[in-house]
Write a protein that holds these residues in place. Structure first.
Motif, PDB file in Angstrom:
ATOM      1  N   PHE A 158       0.854  -1.185   0.000  1.00  0.00           N
ATOM      2  CA  PHE A 158       0.000   0.000   0.000  1.00  0.00           C
ATOM      3  C   PHE A 158       0.895   1.240   0.000  1.00  0.00           C
ATOM      4  O   PHE A 158       2.052   1.195   0.417  1.00  0.00           O
ATOM      5  N   TYR A 159       0.308   2.359  -0.439  1.00  0.00           N
ATOM      6  CA  TYR A 159       1.089   3.589  -0.553  1.00  0.00           C
ATOM      7  C   TYR A 159       1.287   4.219   0.818  1.00  0.00           C
ATOM      8  O   TYR A 159       0.346   4.480   1.550  1.00  0.00           O
ATOM      9  N   SER A 160       2.551   4.480   1.146  1.00  0.00           N
ATOM     10  CA  SER A 160       2.902   5.099   2.426  1.00  0.00           C
ATOM     11  C   SER A 160       2.978   6.608   2.262  1.00  0.00           C
ATOM     12  O   SER A 160       3.741   7.118   1.436  1.00  0.00           O
ATOM     13  N   HIS A 161       2.190   7.341   3.076  1.00  0.00           N
ATOM     14  CA  HIS A 161       2.235   8.805   3.033  1.00  0.00           C
ATOM     15  C   HIS A 161       3.602   9.317   3.467  1.00  0.00           C
ATOM     16  O   HIS A 161       4.138  10.264   2.878  1.00  0.00           O
ATOM     17  N   LYS A 162       4.169   8.697   4.444  1.00  0.00           N
ATOM     18  CA  LYS A 162       5.447   9.144   5.003  1.00  0.00           C
ATOM     19  C   LYS A 162       6.610   8.842   4.071  1.00  0.00           C
ATOM     20  O   LYS A 162       7.493   9.684   3.873  1.00  0.00           O
ATOM     21  N   GLN A 163       6.628   7.644   3.481  1.00  0.00           N
ATOM     22  CA  GLN A 163       7.750   7.233   2.641  1.00  0.00           C
ATOM     23  C   GLN A 163       7.551   7.571   1.163  1.00  0.00           C
ATOM     24  O   GLN A 163       8.494   7.536   0.376  1.00  0.00           O
ATOM     25  N   GLY A 164       6.296   7.872   0.782  1.00  0.00           N
ATOM     26  CA  GLY A 164       6.030   8.262  -0.599  1.00  0.00           C
ATOM     27  C   GLY A 164       6.206   7.140  -1.594  1.00  0.00           C
ATOM     28  O   GLY A 164       6.573   7.379  -2.754  1.00  0.00           O
ATOM     29  N   PRO A 176      -7.041  16.555   6.875  1.00  0.00           N
ATOM     30  CA  PRO A 176      -6.624  16.991   8.219  1.00  0.00           C
ATOM     31  C   PRO A 176      -6.183  15.843   9.123  1.00  0.00           C
ATOM     32  O   PRO A 176      -5.230  15.991   9.888  1.00  0.00           O
ATOM     33  N   GLN A 177      -6.879  14.694   9.052  1.00  0.00           N
ATOM     34  CA  GLN A 177      -6.504  13.573   9.918  1.00  0.00           C
ATOM     35  C   GLN A 177      -5.105  13.065   9.586  1.00  0.00           C
ATOM     36  O   GLN A 177      -4.328  12.704  10.471  1.00  0.00           O
ATOM     37  N   VAL A 178      -4.780  13.061   8.276  1.00  0.00           N
ATOM     38  CA  VAL A 178      -3.453  12.595   7.853  1.00  0.00           C
ATOM     39  C   VAL A 178      -2.383  13.576   8.324  1.00  0.00           C
ATOM     40  O   VAL A 178      -1.311  13.169   8.804  1.00  0.00           O
ATOM     41  N   GLN A 179      -2.668  14.873   8.214  1.00  0.00           N
ATOM     42  CA  GLN A 179      -1.703  15.873   8.652  1.00  0.00           C
ATOM     43  C   GLN A 179      -1.487  15.813  10.161  1.00  0.00           C
ATOM     44  O   GLN A 179      -0.366  15.979  10.647  1.00  0.00           O
ATOM     45  N   ASP A 185      -4.839  22.063  11.725  1.00  0.00           N
ATOM     46  CA  ASP A 185      -5.141  23.466  11.448  1.00  0.00           C
ATOM     47  C   ASP A 185      -6.300  23.629  10.477  1.00  0.00           C
ATOM     48  O   ASP A 185      -6.483  24.698   9.893  1.00  0.00           O
ATOM     49  N   HIS A 186      -7.087  22.547  10.271  1.00  0.00           N
ATOM     50  CA  HIS A 186      -8.263  22.613   9.410  1.00  0.00           C
ATOM     51  C   HIS A 186      -9.505  22.896  10.263  1.00  0.00           C
ATOM     52  O   HIS A 186      -9.613  22.435  11.402  1.00  0.00           O
ATOM     53  N   PRO A 187     -10.476  23.637   9.711  1.00  0.00           N
ATOM     54  CA  PRO A 187     -11.669  23.968  10.498  1.00  0.00           C
ATOM     55  C   PRO A 187     -12.691  22.843  10.562  1.00  0.00           C
ATOM     56  O   PRO A 187     -13.490  22.790  11.506  1.00  0.00           O
ATOM     57  N   VAL A 188     -12.682  21.947   9.563  1.00  0.00           N
ATOM     58  CA  VAL A 188     -13.815  21.050   9.432  1.00  0.00           C
ATOM     59  C   VAL A 188     -13.406  19.779   8.695  1.00  0.00           C
ATOM     60  O   VAL A 188     -12.410  19.750   7.960  1.00  0.00           O
ATOM     61  N   ALA A 189     -14.212  18.712   8.880  1.00  0.00           N
ATOM     62  CA  ALA A 189     -14.024  17.465   8.124  1.00  0.00           C
ATOM     63  C   ALA A 189     -15.353  16.743   8.080  1.00  0.00           C
ATOM     64  O   ALA A 189     -16.176  16.843   9.011  1.00  0.00           O
ATOM     65  N   MET A 190     -15.580  16.011   6.982  1.00  0.00           N
ATOM     66  CA  MET A 190     -16.776  15.176   6.854  1.00  0.00           C
ATOM     67  C   MET A 190     -16.331  13.720   6.980  1.00  0.00           C
ATOM     68  O   MET A 190     -15.454  13.263   6.238  1.00  0.00           O
ATOM     69  N   VAL A 191     -16.945  13.000   7.923  1.00  0.00           N
ATOM     70  CA  VAL A 191     -16.581  11.592   8.122  1.00  0.00           C
ATOM     71  C   VAL A 191     -17.855  10.752   8.057  1.00  0.00           C
ATOM     72  O   VAL A 191     -18.961  11.245   8.349  1.00  0.00           O
ATOM     73  N   PRO A 192     -17.720   9.485   7.678  1.00  0.00           N
ATOM     74  CA  PRO A 192     -18.901   8.614   7.596  1.00  0.00           C
ATOM     75  C   PRO A 192     -19.310   8.094   8.971  1.00  0.00           C
ATOM     76  O   PRO A 192     -18.493   7.994   9.895  1.00  0.00           O
ATOM     77  N   GLY A 193     -20.583   7.747   9.076  1.00  0.00           N
ATOM     78  CA  GLY A 193     -21.070   7.125  10.292  1.00  0.00           C
ATOM     79  C   GLY A 193     -20.626   5.669  10.369  1.00  0.00           C
ATOM     80  O   GLY A 193     -19.938   5.172   9.481  1.00  0.00           O
TER      81      GLY A 193
END
Length: 630
Positions: free
Chosen positions: A411-417, A451-454, A538-546
């Motif tokens: 899977f693609y790693s955000h940290k390692q790119g 935002p969650q990833v950051q 530092d994001h104001p908002v996010a939409m997440v699923p139930g």
């Protein structure tokens, strides 16, 4: 001439042999050739045990002769031949097999590889012929005999002439009809193809006169003229590649075999040549393709390996030899230990297949793991083509086969790119990290900005970015990997807050209860719930699923099964420390309409970040314009 009835049953039994046992007419040639091979095996073995018998093995061969004018096809061998009594016993009694009797006798002393065991293969000739004539002379005998039958009530036996020991099977083909073109079995191209398909690895040469062309003698060089002539040609390879020692086979030979057998002109990424000994012994030659066949993802694709028994092809696509997660593998398996049914088209004992399939699966996994560890570049090429099959190996059938492929997933790693395995993720986990974080979306670029990833990135934690529809099923099936649990960064508690911090956010939610209710009422049915979150950075908002399905699963269901699809609950998360959220809270009492517009704006922004479509893009544009104008 002596007329006799079939000793076994009646025409009804013969009809059964011809019309019910075999599924393809072309099988007849395989059966007749295999009988000839058996006859030569018997002669060769007899020469080893009887000093009076002398055989030049180099001269043993099967010859196919075509006579289109008389509509006859003849298959001849120079094997041990038959006496009159053996003819009546083997040909006059349906299901009486000379090969089986010979094998039973010889097995008392040593292993003997005799293909025919049931005594019905010969009668396959009546699928295409309305008359079959057999002329045979037993080795060591002076006289020959002719057996002839139209496949109806009986047969005749009479003296005949044959110069040497051996047998001729002469088939007079049926007349062509609108449905069946029996004359195709007299065509050079058709016969060559059938020998190559079913009998390519018979150990003796299979020869036939074929048409050739050559330059006429004496013709001028500037005006060449050609003439046709006939030449005897060997049609079969005789020694299969998989029966040879690996050190004696070149890579060019492996690749040439792959191209010719599987019609793929790109090089395979991996060649797997091995043998296994045990309760069921077998040899296998397998290939990991470099690209998917054009029909790989369609219902027309026939997965499975070619199955041989002692060099004779039994099944062209034996699906039971390959698990679904390795269905991309091409190749052959050959075993002398198979218990075949009466037509040699099916196996009698599933246990034997299961033993072979288990060995094949284990070897494929081992080779893929070796490629992953030692040839990463080629593995990533392979993975780019066939990763979904490996993922289905984990997610399919409620995870029954997850052990087979979980270590092969990337899977693609955000940290390692880059792509990494689950084990590589765990090995690189930051100190104090207890969870394997992942998040799903359409592209790694957009997911990396959520935002969650950051938030996790700021903590030094890596996040796996899932962009394939099947990816989300992996953590649901595995639950844990290397004793680390999976965590959906979009929907679950990230586990970053202390108990004290969690208490603070709860107290803040109680303090802003009226504000949260105001936002929910402003958005109406657009969201199921509004809540505060400390995971937005530092994001104001996010939409997440139930709870339940994710947004990606919702999209997938809408596409593949719209009738069964249903919307996932939307939950709007607010960052209480963000200036825009505070501004909306302040405007709630003094400028409630403006505060409602802020709520709608933030909801639309959250939808866009979650890669969800806006119900009314025009209304969103008007909303932005209205707020900018003040």
């Amino acid at each position: 001439m002596e007329r006799k009835q079939f000793q076994a049953e009646s025409k009804r039994l013969l009809d059964l042999m011809i019309h019910s046992i075999y599924t393809h007419q072309e099988i007849f040639l395989r059966e007749i050739i295999s009988n000839g091979s058996d006859a030569m095996d018997k002669l060769a073995y007899t020469a080893l045990t009887d000093d009076k018998v002398s055989v030049d093995r180099e001269k043993l061969a099967i010859t196919i002769t075509r006579d289109p004018q008389n509509r006859t096809l003849t298959v001849s061998d120079n094997g041990i031949g038959m006496t009159k009594e053996e003819m009546e016993e083997n040909l006059g009694t349906i299901c009486k097999s000379g090969s089986l009797s010979f094998k039973q006798d010889m097995e008392k002393t040593e292993d003997v590889d005799i293909i025919g065991q049931f005594g019905v293969g010969f009668y396959a000739a009546f699928m295409v012929a309305d008359k079959v004539t057999v002329i045979s002379r037993k080795y060591g005998e002076d006289s020959a005999w002719k057996w002839e039958s139209d496949g109806e009530d009986g047969y005749t036996v009479e003296p005949a002439e044959r110069e040497t020991a051996g047998t001729d099977v002469i088939m007079t083909l049926k007349a062509d009809t609108e449905e069946e073109k029996y004359s195709r079995f007299l065509e050079e191209y058709e016969l060559r193809g059938l020998v190559k398909k079913y009998s390519d690895y018979i150990r003796y040469p299979i020869r036939m006169e074929v048409s050739k062309s050559r330059l006429k003698e004496g013709c001028p060089e500037d005006k060449p003229e050609y003439e046709s002539y006939q030449e005897m040609e060997t049609l079969n390879s005789m020694v299969p590649l998989w029966q040879r020692n690996k050190k004696d086979v070149t890579q060019e030979e492996y690749e040439s075999f792959y191209r010719e057998k599987f019609f793929d002109y790109t090089k395979p990424l991996r060649t797997i040549h091995f043998s296994a000994e045990g309760t069921v012994s077998f040899k296998a030659l397998l290939y990991i393709p470099g690209r998917a066949p054009y029909d790989f993802n369609t219902k027309d694709f026939k997965a499975g390996l070619q199955l041989y028994s002692s060099g004779v092809m039994i099944m062209e696509n034996c699906g039971d030899l390959l698990p679904e997660h390795f269905r991309f593998v091409r190749g052959v398996v050959d075993s002398q230990d198979l218990s075949l049914n009466i037509s040699r088209e099916m196996l009698q004992h599933d246990r034997q297949l299961r033993v072979i399939a288990k060995g094949v699966e284990k070897k494929i996994k081992s080779e893929l793991k070796a490629m992953l560890e030692n040839d990463r570049e080629n593995y990533e090429k392979f993975y780019g083509v066939f990763n979904r099959q490996l993922k289905f190996g984990v997610a399919g059938e409620y995870g029954v086969h997850k052990e087979a492929t979980q270590d092969l997933l990337m899977f693609y790693s955000h940290k390692q790119g880059k792509l990494i395995t689950l084990q590589e993720y765990v090995d690189a986990m930051a100190e104090g990290q207890e969870k394997i974080y992942y998040i799903s979306g359409e592209s790694t670029q957009r997911l990396g900005k959520l935002p969650q990833v950051q938030t996790l990135d700021n903590k030094g934690y890596d996040v796996l970015l899932f962009t394939d529809e099947v990816d989300e099923f992996i953590p649901q099936t595995l639950q844990t990997y290397a004793e680390k649990s999976f965590c959906n960064a979009a929907t679950e508690d990230l586990g970053l807050q202390s108990e004290e911090e969690k208490k603070e956010i709860q107290e803040k939610a109680e303090e802003l209860k009226g504000f949260i209710t105001f936002v929910k009422e402003s958005l109406g049915d657009q969201v199921k719930e509004v809540r505060l979150s400390a995971n937005l950075g530092d994001h104001p908002v996010a939409m997440v699923p139930g709870p339940g399905m994710s947004f990606e699963m919702e999209k997938y269901m809408k596409r593949v099964n719209p009738d069964m699809a249903f919307p996932v609950d939307r939950i709007l998360e607010l960052n209480p420390e963000h200036p825009l959220v505070k501004a909306m809270e302040g405007a709630m009492t003094e400028e409630p309409e403006k505060a409602r517009d802020y709520a709608k704006l933030l909801c639309c922004q959250a939808q866009l970040m979650a890669e969800l479509p806006l119900e009314d893009p025009v209304a969103y544009t008007d909303l932005v314009c209205r707020l900018v104008q003040g």
